[in-house]
Design a protein around this motif. Structure first.
Motif, mmCIF file in Angstrom:
data_model
loop_
_atom_site.group_PDB
_atom_site.id
_atom_site.type_symbol
_atom_site.label_atom_id
_atom_site.label_comp_id
_atom_site.label_asym_id
_atom_site.label_seq_id
_atom_site.Cartn_x
_atom_site.Cartn_y
_atom_site.Cartn_z
ATOM 1 N N ASN A 155 0.705 -1.117 0.019
ATOM 2 C CA ASN A 155 0.040 0.066 0.096
ATOM 3 C C ASN A 155 0.976 1.117 0.041
ATOM 4 O O ASN A 155 1.833 1.426 0.779
ATOM 5 C CB ASN A 155 -0.879 -0.237 1.129
ATOM 6 C CG ASN A 155 -1.880 1.118 1.345
ATOM 7 O OD1 ASN A 155 -1.753 2.208 0.768
ATOM 8 N ND2 ASN A 155 -2.588 1.026 2.229
ATOM 9 N N LEU A 193 -8.563 2.873 1.637
ATOM 10 C CA LEU A 193 -7.610 1.835 0.833
ATOM 11 C C LEU A 193 -7.989 2.155 -0.754
ATOM 12 O O LEU A 193 -7.277 2.140 -1.550
ATOM 13 C CB LEU A 193 -8.030 0.377 0.987
ATOM 14 C CG LEU A 193 -7.434 0.050 2.303
ATOM 15 C CD1 LEU A 193 -8.001 -1.468 2.571
ATOM 16 C CD2 LEU A 193 -6.060 -0.160 2.305
ATOM 17 N N ASP A 194 -9.295 2.523 -1.029
ATOM 18 C CA ASP A 194 -9.626 3.045 -2.475
ATOM 19 C C ASP A 194 -9.543 4.214 -2.849
ATOM 20 O O ASP A 194 -9.352 4.590 -3.939
ATOM 21 C CB ASP A 194 -10.985 2.238 -2.907
ATOM 22 C CG ASP A 194 -11.085 0.810 -2.699
ATOM 23 O OD1 ASP A 194 -10.138 0.221 -2.781
ATOM 24 O OD2 ASP A 194 -12.325 0.078 -2.187
ATOM 25 N N TRP A 195 -9.732 5.177 -1.959
ATOM 26 C CA TRP A 195 -10.137 6.736 -2.347
ATOM 27 C C TRP A 195 -8.883 7.645 -1.634
ATOM 28 O O TRP A 195 -8.818 8.733 -2.170
ATOM 29 C CB TRP A 195 -11.495 7.033 -1.956
ATOM 30 C CG TRP A 195 -12.525 6.393 -2.616
ATOM 31 C CD1 TRP A 195 -13.039 5.050 -2.296
ATOM 32 C CD2 TRP A 195 -12.740 6.745 -4.077
ATOM 33 N NE1 TRP A 195 -13.776 4.925 -3.499
ATOM 34 C CE2 TRP A 195 -13.698 5.663 -4.351
ATOM 35 C CE3 TRP A 195 -12.325 7.551 -5.186
ATOM 36 C CZ2 TRP A 195 -14.391 5.785 -5.748
ATOM 37 C CZ3 TRP A 195 -12.866 7.601 -6.196
ATOM 38 C CH2 TRP A 195 -13.924 6.801 -6.458
ATOM 39 N N PRO A 198 -4.451 5.580 -3.068
ATOM 40 C CA PRO A 198 -3.731 5.704 -4.378
ATOM 41 C C PRO A 198 -3.719 6.900 -4.801
ATOM 42 O O PRO A 198 -4.535 7.852 -4.557
ATOM 43 C CB PRO A 198 -4.929 4.752 -4.975
ATOM 44 C CG PRO A 198 -5.784 4.084 -4.139
ATOM 45 C CD PRO A 198 -5.670 5.023 -2.806
ATOM 46 N N LYS A 201 -7.008 9.444 -6.535
ATOM 47 C CA LYS A 201 -8.217 8.924 -6.257
ATOM 48 C C LYS A 201 -8.961 9.887 -5.290
ATOM 49 O O LYS A 201 -10.097 10.020 -5.371
ATOM 50 C CB LYS A 201 -8.331 7.518 -5.607
ATOM 51 C CG LYS A 201 -7.820 6.443 -6.443
ATOM 52 C CD LYS A 201 -8.776 6.387 -7.644
ATOM 53 C CE LYS A 201 -10.060 5.558 -7.499
ATOM 54 N NZ LYS A 201 -10.381 5.470 -8.689
ATOM 55 N N TRP A 205 -12.407 11.565 -5.759
ATOM 56 C CA TRP A 205 -13.527 11.590 -4.876
ATOM 57 C C TRP A 205 -14.464 12.705 -4.486
ATOM 58 O O TRP A 205 -15.370 13.048 -4.581
ATOM 59 C CB TRP A 205 -12.793 10.954 -3.443
ATOM 60 C CG TRP A 205 -13.995 10.992 -2.394
ATOM 61 C CD1 TRP A 205 -14.081 12.221 -1.657
ATOM 62 C CD2 TRP A 205 -14.796 9.838 -1.821
ATOM 63 N NE1 TRP A 205 -15.109 11.841 -0.666
ATOM 64 C CE2 TRP A 205 -15.403 10.524 -0.816
ATOM 65 C CE3 TRP A 205 -14.583 8.598 -2.097
ATOM 66 C CZ2 TRP A 205 -16.265 9.523 0.200
ATOM 67 C CZ3 TRP A 205 -15.521 7.394 -1.233
ATOM 68 C CH2 TRP A 205 -16.303 8.108 -0.044
#
Length: 334
Positions: A155, A193-195, A198, A201, A205
């Protein structure tokens, strides 16, 4: 937090700090609470409400760029050594010789510099989620840092830093305030983790004005207080914490800190959050093992906002740890 107990003071470099202050009763130490981003002193209101009736002194400032404290546009104003000096100025204003330092998120970095530069002003140090952060006298390359973390942990952790470093990011954050806050105070820690972690992202958002709602560990009244506090200002100044780090503006100051000062010898506590996608406890443990090997380490099964998500457990842990220090600070304010 009682508005009547807030005060304003001008620090030595001419900036105004707004802070909550209640003097200690005899036999009790004063606790300094330092918040993180995108927060204000209000982030500690549940700890203040719990500890205040017990007689502890409480000094809880809005950090630079936050709440009703000054909001400089120049990133240079946010160099950590300078903010640490500001906090010591507040101690001096209130005639406080020594305090117990407790911090979260960016506040943990401020507390780390206080530990390096002004250890004699503290009885002990507690870091929440973000552990002790030693000085870094070497310029950083944020892309290399993200790549290294991705290789080491799977990550990249700091992908959002790249967008926060851009000069016009604050315009989007200010425009879509609820979206920004509902990512910061995410309903589900896995959202980060998704927004958040990375690259690219977080901008997607906030530009998309995503608003999934507030977490169940915040009341609507608490969220509205946080929102109103942020809406009174702007992210323009506040994002300078990330610019200072990404642009290596702390390096000249960190080079002047002797290596022996990297090691913390006062009593210490680290409270980790197992579901924090940016600052997992393992990274905090590594820093403690190297520089604060005697630190007490505990972990809770929460996301980033451990003091809000696990309030009772955190309050109990802090109180027991403070009581275990055996402090009998009866020295009156000067």
């Amino acid at each position: 937090m009682d508005p009547a107990l807030y005060k304003d003071a001008q620090v030595s470099r001419g900036l105004k700090y707004h802070y909550f202050y209640q003097p200690a009763t005899p036999g009790k130490p004063t606790l300094l609470f330092i918040h993180g981003f995108p927060s204000s002193s209000y982030d500690w209101h549940r700890q203040v409400e719990y500890l205040r009736p017990k007689g502890y002194g409480l000094l809880v400032p809005d950090l630079l760029g936050a709440g009703e404290t000054s909001k400089p546009d120049d990133p240079e104003a946010f160099r950590m050594v300078r903010i640490a000096r500001d906090i010591v100025d507040l101690l001096d204003v209130e005639g406080l010789d020594k305090v117990v330092g407790i911090a979260h998120d960016w506040g943990s970095v401020v507390l780390s510099r206080l530990a390096n530069l002004f250890p004699d002003r503290f009885y002990a140090f507690a870091w929440l989620v973000v552990s002790y952060a030693p000085p870094n006298p070497v310029p950083i390359n944020i892309d290399a840092v993200i790549g290294h973390l991705k290789t080491m942990t799977g990550n990249g952790r700091y992908g959002y830093w790249k967008w926060f470093n851009e000069d016009d990011t604050y315009l989007i954050c200010d425009k879509n305030l609820d979206s920004m806050l509902q990512l910061a105070y995410a309903k589900d820690p896995a959202i980060w983790l998704d927004w958040l972690t990375p690259v690219g992202k977080t901008k997607e958002w906030v530009e998309g004005n995503r608003q999934p709602g507030i977490p169940d560990w915040l009341t609507p009244q608490e969220y509205e207080h946080m929102r109103e506090t942020m809406a009174k200002g702007s992210f323009k100044s506040y994002l300078n914490y990330y610019k200072v780090a990404t642009r290596s503006l702390n390096v000249p100051d960190d080079k002047e800190i002797p290596q022996e000062a990297y090691y913390i010898r006062k009593p210490a506590l680290f409270i980790g959050a197992k579901r924090d996608a940016v600052a997992p406890p393992d990274l905090g443990r590594m820093a403690c093992e190297q520089f604060v090997p005697h630190a007490k380490i505990v972990e809770f099964d929460t996301g980033h906002w451990v003091q809000l998500q696990a309030t009772e457990q955190v309050n109990k842990e802090l109180e027991e740890w403070i009581e275990g220090l055996g402090l009998q600070d009866t020295k009156p304010n000067l």
